[in-house]
Each structure stands twice: as structure tokens, then as C-alpha cells.
Scaffold this motif. Sequence first.
Motif, PDB file in Angstrom:
ATOM      1  N   ARG A 264       0.220 -11.059  -1.621  1.00 27.12           N
ATOM      2  CA  ARG A 264       0.543  -9.652  -1.873  1.00 27.12           C
ATOM      3  C   ARG A 264      -0.298  -9.079  -3.003  1.00 27.12           C
ATOM      4  O   ARG A 264      -0.666  -7.900  -2.979  1.00 27.12           O
ATOM      5  CB  ARG A 264       2.030  -9.506  -2.178  1.00 27.12           C
ATOM      6  N   SER A 265      -0.593  -9.916  -3.995  1.00 30.86           N
ATOM      7  CA  SER A 265      -1.417  -9.420  -5.101  1.00 30.86           C
ATOM      8  C   SER A 265      -2.845  -9.149  -4.651  1.00 30.86           C
ATOM      9  O   SER A 265      -3.515  -8.257  -5.176  1.00 30.86           O
ATOM     10  CB  SER A 265      -1.414 -10.429  -6.254  1.00 30.86           C
ATOM     11  N   VAL A 266      -3.317  -9.913  -3.668  1.00 29.39           N
ATOM     12  CA  VAL A 266      -4.662  -9.694  -3.122  1.00 29.39           C
ATOM     13  C   VAL A 266      -4.653  -8.524  -2.145  1.00 29.39           C
ATOM     14  O   VAL A 266      -5.556  -7.686  -2.144  1.00 29.39           O
ATOM     15  CB  VAL A 266      -5.172 -10.979  -2.434  1.00 29.39           C
ATOM     16  N   LEU A 267      -3.618  -8.464  -1.320  1.00 34.21           N
ATOM     17  CA  LEU A 267      -3.511  -7.402  -0.310  1.00 34.21           C
ATOM     18  C   LEU A 267      -2.684  -6.257  -0.889  1.00 34.21           C
ATOM     19  O   LEU A 267      -1.610  -5.922  -0.394  1.00 34.21           O
ATOM     20  CB  LEU A 267      -2.877  -7.963   0.960  1.00 34.21           C
ATOM     21  N   ASP A 268      -3.205  -5.647  -1.928  1.00 28.92           N
ATOM     22  CA  ASP A 268      -2.433  -4.656  -2.678  1.00 28.92           C
ATOM     23  C   ASP A 268      -2.652  -3.219  -2.221  1.00 28.92           C
ATOM     24  O   ASP A 268      -2.306  -2.270  -2.924  1.00 28.92           O
ATOM     25  CB  ASP A 268      -2.739  -4.779  -4.174  1.00 28.92           C
ATOM     26  N   SER A 269      -3.233  -3.050  -1.039  1.00 28.07           N
ATOM     27  CA  SER A 269      -3.390  -1.704  -0.483  1.00 28.07           C
ATOM     28  C   SER A 269      -3.311  -1.785   1.035  1.00 28.07           C
ATOM     29  O   SER A 269      -3.570  -2.832   1.631  1.00 28.07           O
ATOM     30  CB  SER A 269      -4.736  -1.096  -0.893  1.00 28.07           C
ATOM     31  N   SER A 270      -2.963  -0.677   1.661  1.00 28.12           N
ATOM     32  CA  SER A 270      -2.875  -0.656   3.123  1.00 28.12           C
ATOM     33  C   SER A 270      -4.237  -0.905   3.748  1.00 28.12           C
ATOM     34  O   SER A 270      -4.336  -1.511   4.816  1.00 28.12           O
ATOM     35  CB  SER A 270      -2.306   0.682   3.591  1.00 28.12           C
ATOM     36  N   HIS A 271      -5.303  -0.460   3.088  1.00 28.60           N
ATOM     37  CA  HIS A 271      -6.656  -0.683   3.596  1.00 28.60           C
ATOM     38  C   HIS A 271      -6.975  -2.173   3.641  1.00 28.60           C
ATOM     39  O   HIS A 271      -7.505  -2.673   4.642  1.00 28.60           O
ATOM     40  CB  HIS A 271      -7.671   0.040   2.718  1.00 28.60           C
TER      41      HIS A 271
END
Length: 305
Positions: A264-271
Motif C-alpha cells: 500500500r505504501s508503494v501503491l499510494d495512488s490510483s495511477h
Amino acid sequence: ELCGRHAVFYHAYSEAALLYETFAALGQVLFGYGGTAPLPRLLLGPFAHVRTAGELQEKLRGEFNNTDQCRPFKSVGISATCSVRAENCYASPPHTFFQGYHLTPMDGVFHNFLGTAGLMEAKKRLLEIGARYKLGLAQAHRTREVEKENINWKEYNYDDSKLQRCRGHILQIFIRRELVDRLAYSSHSLGRFDSTRHPLSRYMAHDFKDGRYGQQYVFEQARILADPAAFMDSNCVRSFVYSGDEEFHNRRLEMQAEIREVLRSVLDSSHKRAKVAANLTRTPPNLFKKAGPIGGQLTTGTGKS
């Protein structure tokens, strides 16, 4: 509770534990996977080329050269036994539960998956989690890939002797009986088709105490098409995991939560989430010589396991 509507299979593994847990955590973060069991596969692209166990069996006889020990097969298929009591096969649950089982070095597989998914920046933290929980995949990385990550192994009190004693895991896989022949086929070693137990669903429907059918299947193998769409849908598949290391077994969900937080910290945006999801739907270059037939949808509902 589940055996009436499901057939049950057993998949033994060891070094793949961190990879499988990462798959599950990523499935939860990106696709709403509601279960906690490890997922044996998550790259969706290869399953556009192999939609059924029958197609997997045909490819094994053809372009896979009659062996499941090749990258295309492993991208979609896993080995399994048809009983937890099976003892006459090379991945026997009674023998692999504590010592673990694997044939393919997993350090490169883990590295390649993170690269394909676009998650390389999470690699060091994921391996540190694996080290903290004494997982075999982290041990394999220590000798090669992980040296580049500058991880201080002494910090985690890494004990190789304990890993050798208690590193096995068993994934118990319940497949809806009407889907057994679409997701699995009866096999000998190396994934070769066993025609004497075909269709597999028929043999799995017999009680092993009631005659020769049971005596055949209870000591034999199967190969399973580990389609993530099915494994993340409880209307198709339900899975449970058991680990030879009791301490790890009791703390596994705690570890999975840590993996989720890293992702989640890496995938912190919808993009970023959309980009990684798109990466997971691609087929690695030259994985298959040609695409297999495209079948219909597998799932019978949208439930979560």
C-alpha cells in the motif's frame, strides 16, 4: 463442511511461501481478494492462453515436451496430491510438511515477478519481512540476489538449521466439484496425463474406503490450473494453509498484514495501482509459442474466499 460440494487437493511448497503470501496481499490490495490463504499464482496474462486443465494437458503433450518442469507450465499450473495421505509420489504431504518441497530455485522467480509487476521498489522491504519470519525464499536470496539489497541478516537471527527442519507448507485446496475437470486433471509424475483416473471428478467423488477407485486416487497426483480468478472467488475455490513451523503458522496473518502495508505504501495512488494491475494482465514475452483457444468465463459468481 466443504467436502460435499468440493473435491480437496493438497499442494506442498517451501521456498515459494513469501511469493505466495505476496500474491495474496497484492490480490487483497488490488483486486479485493477477501481471503487470507496464500495465492499460488497472480500473473493473469498467461491464463489468456490456457483457460482449462484440458488445454494445459494438451500443451504439456505438445509444446511443453511432456514435462511440468518448464516455465510456461509453471506460469499457470501447480502440482498437487489427491489426498493428504498420499505417500507414493515425489511431493507426498506426509514427507514434505516439515521439510518442505521445491524443485525450482525461487529467488529469480520472486525478482522477475516484482519486475514484471513494477514493484521492484518494494523488494528489499518484502525480503526483510521474509527474513524476520524465517522464510526459505529469503534464505535463497541471501546467497545471491539479496546480497545486492544490503540486508543485515544477523539482525534477524537467521537460523539455517531451523529452516531445514520446519520450512514446509501445505495448501489445502477445495474445488467445487462441477469445476474439477475444468481446473484439474489426473496426472503421473512430471504432469503426464493419467488416463486411468479420467475424468478426475468421477474418481474424486468416491470414498477412499469403498473400493479400487479410492485406492487409486488417494495415493496419486493431479495438476491444477491455478487461475487467480478462480482462487480469489469462493464460489469456485476455497483454500487453507498449514505450516510445519508452528510459530510461523500462528503469526502468518501478522506477516501478511505487514506485506499489505508495504504494498500500500508503494501503491499510494490510483495511477500506480492501475499500472500494476495492467502489468499483471500481460503475458511475458515468448512464454508461449502460440495462444491456446479462448474459452468462456470461469466464475459462477463474485464471492470472495
